[in-house]
Motif scaffolding. Sequence first.
Motif, PDB file in Angstrom:
ATOM      1  N   LEU A  29      21.439  18.931   4.478  1.00 20.86           N
ATOM      2  CA  LEU A  29      20.592  19.778   4.909  1.00 20.86           C
ATOM      3  C   LEU A  29      21.593  21.083   3.542  1.00 20.86           C
ATOM      4  CD1 LEU A  29      19.463  20.923   8.341  1.00 20.86           C
ATOM      5  CD2 LEU A  29      17.802  20.617   6.403  1.00 20.86           C
ATOM      6  N   THR A  40      22.325  27.488   3.447  1.00 26.15           N
ATOM      7  CA  THR A  40      21.905  26.374   4.984  1.00 26.15           C
ATOM      8  C   THR A  40      21.495  27.100   6.360  1.00 26.15           C
ATOM      9  OG1 THR A  40      23.870  24.845   4.096  1.00 26.15           O
ATOM     10  CG2 THR A  40      22.994  24.357   5.844  1.00 26.15           C
ATOM     11  N   PRO A  41      22.157  28.124   7.048  1.00 32.14           N
ATOM     12  CA  PRO A  41      20.782  28.461   8.212  1.00 32.14           C
ATOM     13  C   PRO A  41      19.641  29.035   7.413  1.00 32.14           C
ATOM     14  CG  PRO A  41      23.296  29.460   7.592  1.00 32.14           C
ATOM     15  CD  PRO A  41      23.486  28.400   6.554  1.00 32.14           C
ATOM     16  N   TYR A  44      16.605  26.575   8.149  1.00 35.47           N
ATOM     17  CA  TYR A  44      16.314  26.223   9.974  1.00 35.47           C
ATOM     18  C   TYR A  44      14.846  27.240  10.535  1.00 35.47           C
ATOM     19  CZ  TYR A  44      20.527  23.286  10.254  1.00 35.47           C
ATOM     20  OH  TYR A  44      21.495  22.558  10.006  1.00 35.47           O
ATOM     21  N   SER A  45      14.786  28.172   9.497  1.00 36.94           N
ATOM     22  CA  SER A  45      12.903  28.295   9.816  1.00 36.94           C
ATOM     23  C   SER A  45      12.118  27.364   8.736  1.00 36.94           C
ATOM     24  CB  SER A  45      13.051  30.679   9.797  1.00 36.94           C
ATOM     25  OG  SER A  45      12.996  30.311   8.454  1.00 36.94           O
ATOM     26  N   ARG A  48      12.539  21.920  11.116  1.00 36.18           N
ATOM     27  CA  ARG A  48      14.774  22.131  12.530  1.00 36.18           C
ATOM     28  C   ARG A  48      15.772  21.374  12.432  1.00 36.18           C
ATOM     29  NH1 ARG A  48      11.185  18.345  14.946  1.00 36.18           N
ATOM     30  NH2 ARG A  48      12.885  16.979  14.750  1.00 36.18           N
ATOM     31  N   ASP A  49      15.477  20.501  11.905  1.00 33.20           N
ATOM     32  CA  ASP A  49      17.427  19.464  11.222  1.00 33.20           C
ATOM     33  C   ASP A  49      17.028  18.396  10.161  1.00 33.20           C
ATOM     34  OD1 ASP A  49      15.980  17.944  12.714  1.00 33.20           O
ATOM     35  OD2 ASP A  49      16.944  17.496  14.333  1.00 33.20           O
TER      36      ASP A  49
END
Length: 192
Positions: A29, A40-41, A44-45, A48-49
């Motif tokens: 990611l 990176t965050p 996440y939208s 998922r992972d």
Amino acid sequence: MNRPALTPATVVAEAAVLADEHGLEAVTLSAVARRLGVRTPSLYSHVRDHAALLDGISTLALEELAGRIAEAVAGRAGHPALDGLAQAHRSFARERPGRWQSLQRRVGPAVAASDAARTVAALMDAVLRWYDIPPGDRVTVTRLVGSTINGYLTLEHVGSFDHREPAPEVSWHRAVDALDTLLRTWPTGQET
């Protein structure tokens, strides 16, 4: 420089490019986020992972492979269709090595149930319909053809055929010919 809007498709597409350039193991990611110029965050939208990101690459790979197979087998039957199926896999593995690698892993249930996976399976079944394979043996034959193609491509990719004659190209065509012979002479009446 304008960067593309982040969507699940753009994130997966960039991850697929990274995989093709540096191998599937390079896909993280954080690596994808760096390539997209985001933190990176932010990903996440959209995914998922890490497992979902890899599954996205696998689904994309199946979609692309299905298109190649459909084109390669269109209007063909028997050996020409089998050869088209095999060549579609081989060219895809060579041109999209990271995406091909994504198909060599255990995928999540959504990938296995995807339209792309069903299309690849239907195309394989269409090629096999020409051969006199009992319906109860279709899964076995599909596994045989798939493992023969995949095994050859995996060994070729890691250079296992670089040390001896004949050239891998010669052996590849002989292997497809042998598969065709086997399928044309498949024993009937022995459904499992």
